[in-house]
Design an enzyme around this catalytic site. Structure first.
Site, mmCIF file in Angstrom:
data_model
loop_
_atom_site.group_PDB
_atom_site.id
_atom_site.type_symbol
_atom_site.label_atom_id
_atom_site.label_comp_id
_atom_site.label_asym_id
_atom_site.label_seq_id
_atom_site.Cartn_x
_atom_site.Cartn_y
_atom_site.Cartn_z
ATOM 1 N N ARG A 19 0.809 -1.212 0.000
ATOM 2 C CA ARG A 19 0.000 0.000 0.000
ATOM 3 C C ARG A 19 0.848 1.270 0.000
ATOM 4 N NH1 ARG A 19 -3.815 -1.324 4.788
ATOM 5 N NH2 ARG A 19 -1.826 -2.219 5.416
ATOM 6 N N ASN A 37 -6.511 -3.093 1.233
ATOM 7 C CA ASN A 37 -6.346 -4.544 1.382
ATOM 8 C C ASN A 37 -7.725 -5.156 1.468
ATOM 9 O OD1 ASN A 37 -3.611 -4.796 1.376
ATOM 10 N ND2 ASN A 37 -3.403 -4.837 3.614
#
Ligand SMILES: [Fe+3]
Ligand SMILES: [Mg+2]
Ligand SMILES: [Zn+2]
Ligand SMILES: [Zn+2]
Lengths: 761, 335
Positions: A19, A37
């Site tokens: 990320r 996620n």
């Protein structure tokens, strides 16, 4: 032109800094949108200039974070929603996915640079880490993976660390074990009596001096304590062997750098990749003859297990150039579980001179992984640190099944939906300490994964520890034949599910007829199997004793095949064992403590003893390992010469392999002073030939069978056998598969067991 | 008359002669045998009864024969229960053709051993069977013993820390029998330990109040006897391998055959669980006797009142091995 896309990335993409990586790309390419996620995937929404959006996608594909493994990437056009910024949105944690447990990773280049930078605030700090590196599996007490659920919860972040942790631009954004010398763990060096000698930096320099002086120091690492000593000092290595009660088994070494490794060993590019991968396993390398490592590191072998420094602490040990090569072996005495907790200091004091430990607790121990390379394939010898516990996907429904594995090199497997999580190498379940450690780890995995098992898959052997463990747990038990499990393990490892042939060359496994099997030609799938051919059985006088004493095996075979002449041969081969040979002759006649066995492992044992290479094993497989080592020593082109053997067809479905002509000729060659290397080459060629011929004979009788062959069982750690049998069969038009992700030996059994159980329920 | 014939078992003259010549001569003739049953007065309210059949091969072995075993085995079973052996009955099943000389020798040994143990052989029976129906000679003995209040064993008092004592070297009988079977060519001169332990045990019970329980580790060996104790009384016993007395030649034979002396039969040993405060006194008494001179403390009770008792062995290399009953399956587990 403005454009919006949705990118779904699957694979190992969580907890690997994916990320922050995407977030940084969004800044670089001026994109808005989000990253999240989501179960087992990362979902990215990106809006921006078409050209720049494309650039981002290319960069995701080309240079993802080092720890990430992208299996699948899907891109969809979506309508523009006009995001104002790029955000990381909270994970979705429920859903049909299994909880994700990240593996431990070796220190990354960036952290290493910082650690060596005198102006960095983490200069020389031995616990430096980031989202790309550091401890994971070993420090996680419960899920989800947040700092408060790790053993790092005892170290509240300082302000500086907290800023980094919260900053999405920072490469330590949400790095759970983040710390620094102000807030993180510390090092302590103890003497044998438990007195503190030094702390932190000075503990490291003193440790280096102690090792240099020939001391044995226990060093706490990622997964447990190692015993370390200077690998160049033969005497201290002997001392270490004595204390560890491990006279012959090779010891792993850790070298300062890949350059040092190259001075000691031959390294292919494949091997270099493995050595320097984030998993940083021990890689078994061929040693250079002129190398300076004393022979007692790996007695009787031409190889050494080598690894590079994988924690910041390891790097600091090599920092002042006093050391370049140290023995790094797990600190437990042979046959006992790993020592990993500071509660174990007392045990450690009995085995080492000093202890270098730290106060970051290890919640779950894990051994170093060991791999070996053959041309382009990496073969797992021990699957542990760095690789565990990445789940294996399966198309079988393994939900609610736990497979307990074998008794040696044990691993277990836990099923959850369509995922199999295999434990790390646990070891041999021979004593209560190991059985306790097994049960603890099993319990831990069940908790982690939230699995309440309904079924237990075990080996059919009535005396395996797993049999009594399963009985105690009182679940529905599915018992599985040992070699069937090997067969299906290799099928699953290669994603095969149609019935196929299998050549299983193994040590000892309990056969359906009560004999010991281990040289098997099977056909089948997870539902059922047929035993189509096998090696003829010969006596194992003394049972388990015969496995530890390979010469007994040889005597068993010779007396069985040639009751008269065999005895003379035995007496000539083992003149110091006349008395025992006489008794063994009677044991065989009266079938006293003499089970019958037809196994590849025992065959190697017998030949190893006959050739005088190893007549008593001090570690599992020693005789076979030392014998096959001769195959690595010469670069000589194989002449293809071989010995004779018979294939005996009783019924079209039961072919027996009789290797007695080969054994006889080997003995004659030995008596005629033939070179051992030549004999061993011919022996290997014979095995390759008979395996290929056996398969041809099997399919001639049964043209209906699929022409796919899996190779499994411990003997396929012998890379020559695996490679040449594969080649030989491929020449005959067979598709041949070997293991990819799990070991071919009993460490891979639990995978086969869980799949078989799933299909037999 | 050299060998036993079927006629010896028909109940006629030959049977009478056999009994007169062999049994009465050795076992003696008392008024007890004038009836169809032996009639005896027992000096106690409580008696112990045990029975056992002896089929050992070979019939003669170093250190004894089947007859000696038939007495010591039954005497010891009574003694370890805390009873004083009183009388024994014995039944013989003899194969046609069995040498009479051998039978005499066996019967003499029994008489001698019974006398040494202080028991009377009070009733007997003889059957002769066709060749091949039995292998030479089988003997069954039943023993009756007298219980004494002050000698009652107290397994309920077992507690953590209690000591485990073995009265001497283990596996002697097992190896003696194996080497007596010439077929193996096992060259040792180990004698069977077969002996009556009742006097020794009596002295222990007289002197030591803290004896909890005793067993004679016969078939299945010390390990099997201890496993049974662990399960029966729900305790964990930890045995230290290095302290278990084993003769060098017994160990040597085991090394060759791949056997564990812990599983070999003993016929003159007792394993005792005793209050650890009394262990030294018990050892002293044992060591004073010829039969107990190699006695040794081999372990202790590490937990009590547990769900399932277990026997643990601390090995010489520092690991702990769980021992189970003799399994009869000798399959290697090593891959
Ligand atoms: Fe196996
Ligand atoms: Mg008995
Ligand atoms: Zn890093
Ligand atoms: Zn900090």
């Amino acid at each position: 032109m403005y454009k919006a896309i949705k990118v779904i990335v699957k694979g190992k993409v969580q907890g690997v800094g994916f990320r922050p990586f995407i977030y940084n790309l969004s800044k670089k390419y001026h994109l808005n949108g989000s990253v999240q996620n989501n179960f087992d995937r990362v979902v990215i929404i990106a809006e921006g200039e078409e050209r720049l959006v494309k650039k981002m996608v290319d960069e995701i594909k080309k240079s993802p974070p080092k720890l990430a493994k992208i299996n699948e990437i899907n891109i969809h056009q979506i309508p523009l929603a006009h995001y104002k910024e790029f955000t990381i949105i909270p994970s979705v944690k429920n859903g049909r996915s299994i909880p994700w447990i990240p593996a431990d990773a070796a220190i990354c280049e960036k952290c290493l640079e910082e650690m060596n930078d005198p102006y960095n605030r983490r200069f020389h700090y031995p616990f430096i880490n980031c989202t790309q590196c550091g401890p994971r599996y070993t420090i996680i007490s419960r899920l989800p993976y947040d700092r408060s659920n790790t053993t790092m919860k005892e170290f509240p972040m300082c302000l500086d660390c907290e800023v980094e942790y919260e900053d999405p631009w920072n490469r330590r954004h949400h790095a759970q074990p983040i710390c620094c010398s102000d807030c993180g763990p510390t090092l302590t060096l103890y003497n044998q009596g438990g007195k503190t000698l030094a702390e932190n930096q000075s503990a490291i320099t003193q440790t280096v001096d102690l090792i240099k002086k020939g001391k044995i120091v226990a060093i706490k690492g990622i997964g447990g304590f190692h015993l370390a000593c200077d690998a160049y000092q033969e005497k201290v290595v002997d001392q270490l062997r004595l204390r560890k009660k491990r006279p012959q088994k090779p010891l792993a070494i850790m070298v300062k750098s890949i350059e040092v490794a190259r001075n000691l060993c031959f390294i292919s590019s494949q091997e270099e990749n493995l050595l320097t991968s984030p998993e940083m396993p021990i890689v078994i390398l061929k040693r250079k003859r002129e190398g300076v490592v004393p022979p007692n590191i790996s007695p009787g072998l031409s190889t050494i297990g080598v690894m590079l420094p994988y924690t910041p602490l390891h790097h600091l040990l090599f920092e002042n150039h006093k050391l370049e090569c140290i023995v790094m072996t797990s600190a437990n005495p042979s046959g006992l579980p790993m020592l990993y907790s500071d509660d174990h200091l007392e045990h450690l004091q009995n085995i080492c001179d000093n202890i270098l430990t730290h106060n970051r607790k290890i919640d779950f121990p894990i051994d170093d992984s060991v791999v070996q390379c053959d041309a382009e394939n990496a073969i797992f010898v021990r699957r542990a640190r760095g690789f565990v516990p990445e789940p294996l996907k399966t198309t079988s429904n393994v939900d609610h099944i736990i497979a307990l594995g074998g008794n040696q090199k044990n691993t277990f497997s836990v099923g959850k939906q369509n995922n199999i999580v295999m434990s790390p190498h646990v070891g041999n379940l021979e004593n209560e300490e190991m059985i306790d450690s097994f049960e603890e780890q099993l319990h831990h995995y069940k908790e982690f994964l939230g699995v309440k098992e309904k079924y237990m898959a075990i080996d059919k052997h009535p005396l395996y520890a797993s049999t009594s463990i399963a009985t105690k747990l009182n679940r529905k038990i599915i018992s599985i034949q040992h070699h069937h499990a090997h067969h299906v393990s290799c099928m699953e490892d290669n994603g095969l599910n149609k019935p196929c042939l299998g050549i299983i060359l193994d040590g000892t496994g309990y056969g359906e007829d009560g004999n010991i099997w281990g040289f098997e030609f099977l056909y089948g799938d997870a539902k059922s199997f047929e035993r189509l051919a096998h090696l003829k059985s010969t006596p194992l006088p003394g049972g388990e004793k015969a496995v530890k004493e390979p010469w007994r095996n040889a005597v068993g075979m010779l007396l069985y095949y040639w009751p008269q002449e065999g005895k003379e041969l035995c007496m000539k081969l083992f003149p110091e064992r006349l008395k025992e040979i006489n008794i063994m002759e009677q044991m065989i006649v009266h079938q006293m403590n003499t089970p019958m066995a037809g196994t590849c492992g025992r065959l190697f044992d017998a030949i190893s003893a006959i050739l005088g290479i190893c007549s008593i094993s001090t570690y599992e497989g020693e005789a076979a390992i030392k014998l096959s080592d001769y195959m690595n020593r010469t670069e000589l082109e194989s002449t293809g010469e071989m010995y004779s053997y018979h294939l005996i067809t009783h019924t079209p479905n039961q072919i027996q392999l009789d290797l007695s002509p080969m054994i006889y000729q080997i003995i004659q060659d030995k008596f005629q002073q033939q070179s051992i290397t030549t004999i061993i080459q011919k022996f290997h060629n014979t095995l390759v030939s008979c395996c290929v011929q056996m398969v041809l004979k099997v399919v001639k009788n049964r043209p209906d069978l699929n022409r796919t062959v899996v190779l499994s069982g411990g003997s396929f750690q012998n890379v020559f056998l695996a490679r040449e049998i594969q080649k030989g069969l491929e020449k005959e038009g067979f598709n041949v598969y070997t293991h990819k992700h799990v070991p071919c030996h009993d460490g891979g059994l639990s995978l086969g067991q869980i799949i078989i159980a799933a299909h037999q329920l | 008359m050299q060998r036993i014939s079927l006629a010896h078992g028909e109940g006629g003259e030959l049977t009478h002669q056999l009994i007169q010549d062999i049994f009465i001569q050795s076992f003696g003739h008392s008024e007890q045998t004038q009836f169809d049953s032996a009639i005896l007065a027992i000096p106690s309210q409580t008696i112990a009864v045990t029975t056992d059949s002896y089929v050992v091969k070979p019939i003669f072995f170093p250190g004894g024969n089947i007859g000696k075993l038939a007495i010591t085995g039954t005497v010891n079973d009574l003694a370890v229960s805390g009873a004083i052996p009183h009388v024994i009955t014995s039944g013989f099943i003899i194969e046609e053709g069995f040498p009479i000389k051998s039978l005499k020798e066996i019967v003499n040994t029994m008489a001698w051993e019974a006398e040494r143990a202080g028991v009377n052989i009070i009733a007997g029976d003889t059957k002769v069977v066709e060749k091949g129906s039995v292998d030479g000679l089988f003997i069954n003995t039943t023993g009756i013993g007298v219980m004494q209040k002050q000698h009652r064993l107290k397994p309920e008092a077992i507690r953590e820390g209690d000591s485990v004592i073995i009265s001497g070297t283990i596996g002697d009988h097992g190896v003696a029998i194996l080497s007596a079977r010439n077929e193996l060519g096992l060259l040792t001169d180990v004698k069977s330990d077969c002996a009556s332990l009742n006097h020794l045990i009596h002295e222990l019970l007289e002197e030591i109040k803290g004896i909890r329980i005793m067993r004679d580790p016969t078939r299945g060996g010390l390990a099997t006897a201890l496993v049974e104790l662990c399960e029966d009384f729900r305790i964990t016993v930890e045995v230290d391998e290095a302290s278990v007395p084993v003769r060098k030649d017994v160990q040597g034979a085991c090394d060759i055959l791949g056997y564990d002396p812990l599983y070999l039969a003993n016929e003159g040993k007792v394993v005792i669980i005793v209050d650890s405060n009394d262990k030294q006194k018990a050892l002293d008494i044992l060591k004073n006797h010829e039969m107990g001179k190699d006695a040794s403390v081999i372990g202790q009770i590490t937990s009590c009142h547990i769900q399932s008792g277990k026997l643990l062995l601390k090995t010489a290399v520092g690991t702990t091995r769980r021992l189970n009953r003799l399994s009869g399956q000798l399959l290697p587990r090593i891959c």
